[in-house]
Every structure is written in structure tokens, then in C-alpha cells.
Design a protein around this motif. Structure first.
Motif, PDB file in Angstrom:
ATOM      1  N   VAL A  68       0.865  -1.029   0.065  1.00 24.60           N
ATOM      2  CA  VAL A  68      -0.234  -0.044   0.061  1.00 24.60           C
ATOM      3  C   VAL A  68       0.808   1.308  -0.203  1.00 24.60           C
ATOM      4  N   HIS A  69       0.672   2.163  -0.834  1.00 26.35           N
ATOM      5  CA  HIS A  69       1.344   3.524  -1.036  1.00 26.35           C
ATOM      6  C   HIS A  69       0.357   4.469  -1.023  1.00 26.35           C
ATOM      7  N   PRO A  70       0.996   5.782  -0.327  1.00 27.64           N
ATOM      8  CA  PRO A  70       0.002   6.872  -0.243  1.00 27.64           C
ATOM      9  C   PRO A  70      -0.423   7.459  -1.844  1.00 27.64           C
ATOM     10  N   ASN A  71       0.747   7.346  -2.643  1.00 25.79           N
ATOM     11  CA  ASN A  71       0.599   7.691  -4.076  1.00 25.79           C
ATOM     12  C   ASN A  71       1.274   6.500  -4.957  1.00 25.79           C
ATOM     13  N   PRO A  72       0.753   5.509  -5.335  1.00 23.21           N
ATOM     14  CA  PRO A  72       1.430   4.498  -6.357  1.00 23.21           C
ATOM     15  C   PRO A  72       2.217   5.277  -7.349  1.00 23.21           C
ATOM     16  N   ASP A  73       1.761   6.093  -8.017  1.00 28.55           N
ATOM     17  CA  ASP A  73       2.309   6.526  -9.164  1.00 28.55           C
ATOM     18  C   ASP A  73       3.884   7.023  -8.801  1.00 28.55           C
ATOM     19  N   LYS A  74       4.067   7.528  -7.601  1.00 28.18           N
ATOM     20  CA  LYS A  74       5.223   8.144  -7.333  1.00 28.18           C
ATOM     21  C   LYS A  74       6.079   7.191  -6.434  1.00 28.18           C
ATOM     22  N   ALA A  75       5.615   6.085  -6.399  1.00 27.59           N
ATOM     23  CA  ALA A  75       6.478   4.924  -5.553  1.00 27.59           C
ATOM     24  C   ALA A  75       7.853   4.866  -6.088  1.00 27.59           C
ATOM     25  N   LEU A  76       8.737   4.710  -5.132  1.00 30.71           N
ATOM     26  CA  LEU A  76      10.276   4.262  -5.846  1.00 30.71           C
ATOM     27  C   LEU A  76      10.332   2.892  -6.319  1.00 30.71           C
ATOM     28  N   LYS A  77       9.225   1.955  -5.622  1.00 25.20           N
ATOM     29  CA  LYS A  77       9.096   0.710  -5.910  1.00 25.20           C
ATOM     30  C   LYS A  77       8.035  -0.014  -5.819  1.00 25.20           C
ATOM     31  N   ASP A  78       7.566  -0.769  -6.987  1.00 21.28           N
ATOM     32  CA  ASP A  78       6.496  -1.479  -7.018  1.00 21.28           C
ATOM     33  C   ASP A  78       5.267  -0.954  -7.203  1.00 21.28           C
ATOM     34  N   GLY A  79       5.368   0.464  -7.450  1.00 21.66           N
ATOM     35  CA  GLY A  79       4.089   1.156  -7.719  1.00 21.66           C
ATOM     36  C   GLY A  79       2.854   0.698  -8.372  1.00 21.66           C
ATOM     37  N   PRO A  80       3.124  -0.120  -9.505  1.00 20.05           N
ATOM     38  CA  PRO A  80       2.091  -0.785 -10.210  1.00 20.05           C
ATOM     39  C   PRO A  80       1.337  -1.791  -9.628  1.00 20.05           C
ATOM     40  N   GLN A  81       1.889  -2.142  -8.401  1.00 12.19           N
ATOM     41  CA  GLN A  81       1.193  -3.450  -7.786  1.00 12.19           C
ATOM     42  C   GLN A  81       0.691  -2.738  -6.316  1.00 12.19           C
ATOM     43  N   SER A  82       0.931  -1.448  -6.011  1.00  8.68           N
ATOM     44  CA  SER A  82       0.547  -1.028  -4.936  1.00  8.68           C
ATOM     45  C   SER A  82      -0.899  -0.706  -4.723  1.00  8.68           C
ATOM     46  N   LEU A  83      -1.572  -0.613  -3.872  1.00  3.90           N
ATOM     47  CA  LEU A  83      -2.958  -0.211  -3.578  1.00  3.90           C
ATOM     48  C   LEU A  83      -2.855   1.034  -2.900  1.00  3.90           C
ATOM     49  N   ASN A  84      -3.723   2.057  -3.424  1.00  2.00           N
ATOM     50  CA  ASN A  84      -3.619   3.438  -2.634  1.00  2.00           C
ATOM     51  C   ASN A  84      -4.496   3.175  -1.574  1.00  2.00           C
ATOM     52  N   PHE A  85      -4.781   4.323  -0.601  1.00  2.00           N
ATOM     53  CA  PHE A  85      -5.604   4.037   0.523  1.00  2.00           C
ATOM     54  C   PHE A  85      -7.139   3.642   0.381  1.00  2.00           C
ATOM     55  N   ASP A  86      -7.580   4.156  -0.719  1.00  2.00           N
ATOM     56  CA  ASP A  86      -8.965   3.854  -0.938  1.00  2.00           C
ATOM     57  C   ASP A  86      -9.206   2.528  -1.373  1.00  2.00           C
ATOM     58  N   ASN A  87      -8.216   2.114  -2.186  1.00  2.00           N
ATOM     59  CA  ASN A  87      -8.383   0.635  -2.677  1.00  2.00           C
ATOM     60  C   ASN A  87      -8.130  -0.426  -1.610  1.00  2.00           C
ATOM     61  N   PHE A  88      -7.216   0.257  -0.745  1.00  2.00           N
ATOM     62  CA  PHE A  88      -6.962  -0.870   0.376  1.00  2.00           C
ATOM     63  C   PHE A  88      -8.328  -0.918   1.354  1.00  2.00           C
ATOM     64  N   GLU A  89      -9.010   0.332   1.651  1.00  2.00           N
ATOM     65  CA  GLU A  89      -9.911   0.369   2.371  1.00  2.00           C
ATOM     66  C   GLU A  89     -11.226  -0.809   1.853  1.00  2.00           C
ATOM     67  N   LEU A  90     -11.072  -0.435   0.518  1.00  2.00           N
ATOM     68  CA  LEU A  90     -12.021  -1.289  -0.249  1.00  2.00           C
ATOM     69  C   LEU A  90     -11.997  -2.871  -0.062  1.00  2.00           C
TER      70      LEU A  90
END
Ligand code: PEP
Ligand code: MN
Length: 346
Positions: free
Chosen positions: A299-321
Motif C-alpha cells: 500500500v502506498h500513499p501515491n503509487p504513481d510516485k512510488a520508488l518501488k513496485d508502484g504498479p502493484q501497490s494499492l492506494n489508501f482507498d483501494n486498500f480500504e475497499l
């Protein structure tokens, strides 16, 4: 080899058998079940041992273990192992959720993520800090400084921390910060590291090697158990197949297979298992339905800007879902989702 004691065997007889084992160069792992006490013999056994131990007072029978992995097998210990981390039980009837960024990037990023995942029911914060990396040019983690950031996140939220240890030389350092030591997929057969985390007195999460069979994985588990560390959790994180659409192929069948073959708890990591954030929630639910004891989710606050594995990271809303769907599924399965939330609620 298992030594099954008679129902009415005395403590003294049990001690004598253990003493005899140690004189012969073995150690014994005692499990006291409701009906019988069983000693699992740790070491390279041979057939003649059976006759030697079968005649000792208090011994009912001696049973060889047929599998190449011994201590991790269900034959060795029929009851499930439960790994306790603070007040969290992994391997019982709870579904434990570990969530957080692939990599620790800054104090703000990790504390913000810890707060967000805790608010919707995560139990443990994940965050890689010594990062294995396929390319030496991609981000390899913040190292010692990042461990301090993880410690801040724990102090802020009370969440326990899981983070990866990459080499035997780092086990002491990482153990001072982590509540669970993670051994990554690329290190599943780093036997020196396995020995070292086996000596550590910390829970260990052992990921499945990306091309490892279930038997090879359990043999790696054996290294850790045979060093005396029984606080071991397995993690299915996808294996390499001919498929290239997904990053790995999430082997859901490994979950019930491990449950049959081993007493160790098993969790699932659909983030690395699929490599695509849209597939993470469906596979997380499938893994829970297949009997996983927990999940590890990036889970990442902003997956588009993640230094690693952004494409597979959920943002907070999707993690809540995902958490709200898991709560519904857990109810249907009769599992307990720790910190259970009402669907969609906080
Ligand atoms: C991770 O969990 O951060 C990680 C690197 O996973 P794996 O070892 O499964 O690739
Ligand atoms: Mn990752």
C-alpha cells in the motif's frame, strides 16, 4: 523420527529419553498433546535408532517420518503452529493483515501509510528497507536510517513491524527494530541466512522462492526450525511460469497444500504474486478463501510516485475497499478478521 510416549509415562521417563537422545547427538522437540506426548527427534536419524529407543521405559512406539522435511511436516506435529507477535496470533482462527509500502522512502511516507492502514484494520506494518533488487540501478532501500523510520511508525501507531533482512551480517541490526524478520524470495535458499535467522529469537516470515517447489520451500523452513526457531510463518508470493501478463503466477493451490503437509502458518502476498494492483484484491480474497492465515499487501500513499513496485501497490482507498470485502468474506468463512470493521466503514 517421532518417539511417542505411553499415556501414563512419567516426567522422569520423558527426561530419560531426552537425555539419551542428547547423549546420542540428537535433540528432542517435545509436543504435549491432549492425549499423548510426542518427541520429535532433530538430527540425521538412522533405522537402528528405532530399536534402541523403542525399548526405553515409557516409550510406546517410534515412528519414522517419511518426508525429506521432518520438523516442518504435519507428521511431526499434527497441531497447527501459532506464531505470536505481541497480541496477534498468526496461524489460529484469525486472518492477519500486513500492509504497507514496498520500500521505506521517508519518515512521512511510512508514518502516513501506517496510520492509513491501521485506520481500516491492518494488524502489522510492512516496509522493505534493505531491498533486494533485480537491477543494481533501481532503488535498494534506505538502509539503517529507514529502520528508524519504521520504529517511528510503530511508536505512532502501535503496529508491529515486518521488514526484510538480506544477509546474515544484518540479522542482529534488523532484529533490534523488526517484530518479524522477512526472508525474501531471492534468499529462500541462502542457507547461511536461514541458519542465522534460525538462531535469532524473533518470528521469521519465509517467502517461497520464485522457482521453488513446495518441497524445496519446506526444506528451507527446516533450516530455520532445526536451529531452534519455531516462530516461523510461510508466505506464498507467486512463482515463475511461462505467463508474462502477470509478474508471477500466484499459486493459490500452495495454500491448502501447505496446510496438509505442514503445521506452519501460511500467508499470501498477492502484490508480488500478480504485479498488478487491479488483480491484488481478487487474489487476496481467493487466498483467504483457500485458507491463508493472513495477507501481505503493498500500500502506498501515491503509487504513481512510488520508488518501488508502484504498479502493484494499492492506494489508501483501494486498500480500504479490500478490507471491507475481506470482512464480508471472513464472516462467510467463520474466520475472525482482527480489528473487524463494518463493510466500507472506519
Ligand atoms: C517484498 O516483500 O518487499 C519483496 C521484495 O518480496 P519478494 O521477496 O517476494 O520479491
Ligand atoms: Mn515490493
Amino acid at each position: 523420527m517421532l518417539i511417542v510416549m505411553k499415556m501414563d509415562a512419567s516426567e522422569r521417563e520423558l527426561d530419560d529419553v531426552l537425555e539419551r537422545l542428547s547423549q546420542s547427538g540428537f535433540s528432542g522437540h517435545v509436543s504435549k498433546g491432549v492425549e499423548r506426548t510426542v518427541i520429535g527427534v532433530v538430527g540425521q536419524t538412522y533405522p537402528e535408532l528405532r530399536e534402541i529407543f523403542e525399548i526405553l521405559p515409557g516409550v510406546d512406539e517410534v515412528i519414522p517420518i517419511s518426508k525429506p522435511y521432518k520438523l516442518s511436516s504435519r507428521e511431526f506435529q499434527p497441531e497447527d503452529t501459532i506464531v505470536r507477535v505481541g497480541d496477534i496470533d498468526i496461524g489460529g482462527d484469525e486472518l492477519v493483515v500486513m500492509a504497507g509500502p514496498c520500500a521505506v522512502e521517508s519518515e512521512e511516507q511510512v508514518v502516513e501509510t501506517a496510520r492509513a492502514v491501521k485506520a481500516v484494520g491492518a494488524d502489522i506494518l510492512r516496509g522493505g528497507d534493505f531491498k533486494p533488487s533485480t537491477s543494481p540501478y533501481s532503488f535498494r532501500g534506505l538502509g539503517p536510517e529507514g529502520l528508524e523510520f519504521l520504529a517511528c511508525a510503530r511508536a505512532e501507531t502501535g503496529l508491529a513491524i515486518i521488514t526484510e533482512v538480506m544477509g546474515p551480517q544484518d540479522v542482529d541490526l534488523v532484529s533490534r527494530y523488526a517484530d518479524i524478520l522477512q526472508v525474501g524470495t531471492r534468499n529462500m535458499q541462502n542457507f547461511v541466512l536461514l541458519d542465522e535467522v534460525g538462531k535469532a529469537r524473533k518470528p521469521v516470515l519465509l517467502k517461497r522462492g520464485l522457482s521453488a517447489t513446495i518441497q524445496e520451500w519446506l526444506l528451507s523452513a527446516e533450516y530455520i526450525l532445526s536451529q531452534g526457531n519455531w516462530q516461523l510463518i510461510l508466505c506464498e508470493r507467486g512463482i515463475r511460469t511461462f505467463e508474462t501478463y502477470t509478474r508471477n503466477t500466484m499459486d493459490i493451490s500452495a495454500i491448502p497444500a501447505i496446510k496438509k503437509l505442514s503445521h506452519l502458518p501460511i500467508i499470501a502476498d498477492p502484490s508480488h504474486g500478480t504485479g498488478k494492483w487491479e488483480l491484488v484484491s481478487p487474489l487476496a480474497l481467493a487466498a483467504a478463501a483457500a485458507g491463508a492465515d493472513g495477507l501481505m499487501i503493498e500500500v502506498h500513499p501515491n503509487p504513481d510516485k512510488a520508488l518501488k513496485d508502484g504498479p502493484q501497490s494499492l492506494n489508501f482507498d483501494n486498500f480500504e475497499l479490500l478490507m471491507s470485502r475481506l470482512a464480508l468474506l471472513a464472516t462467510a468463512l467463520g474466520h475472525n478478521l482482527r480489528s473487524r470493521r463494518s463493510p466500507g466503514g472506519k
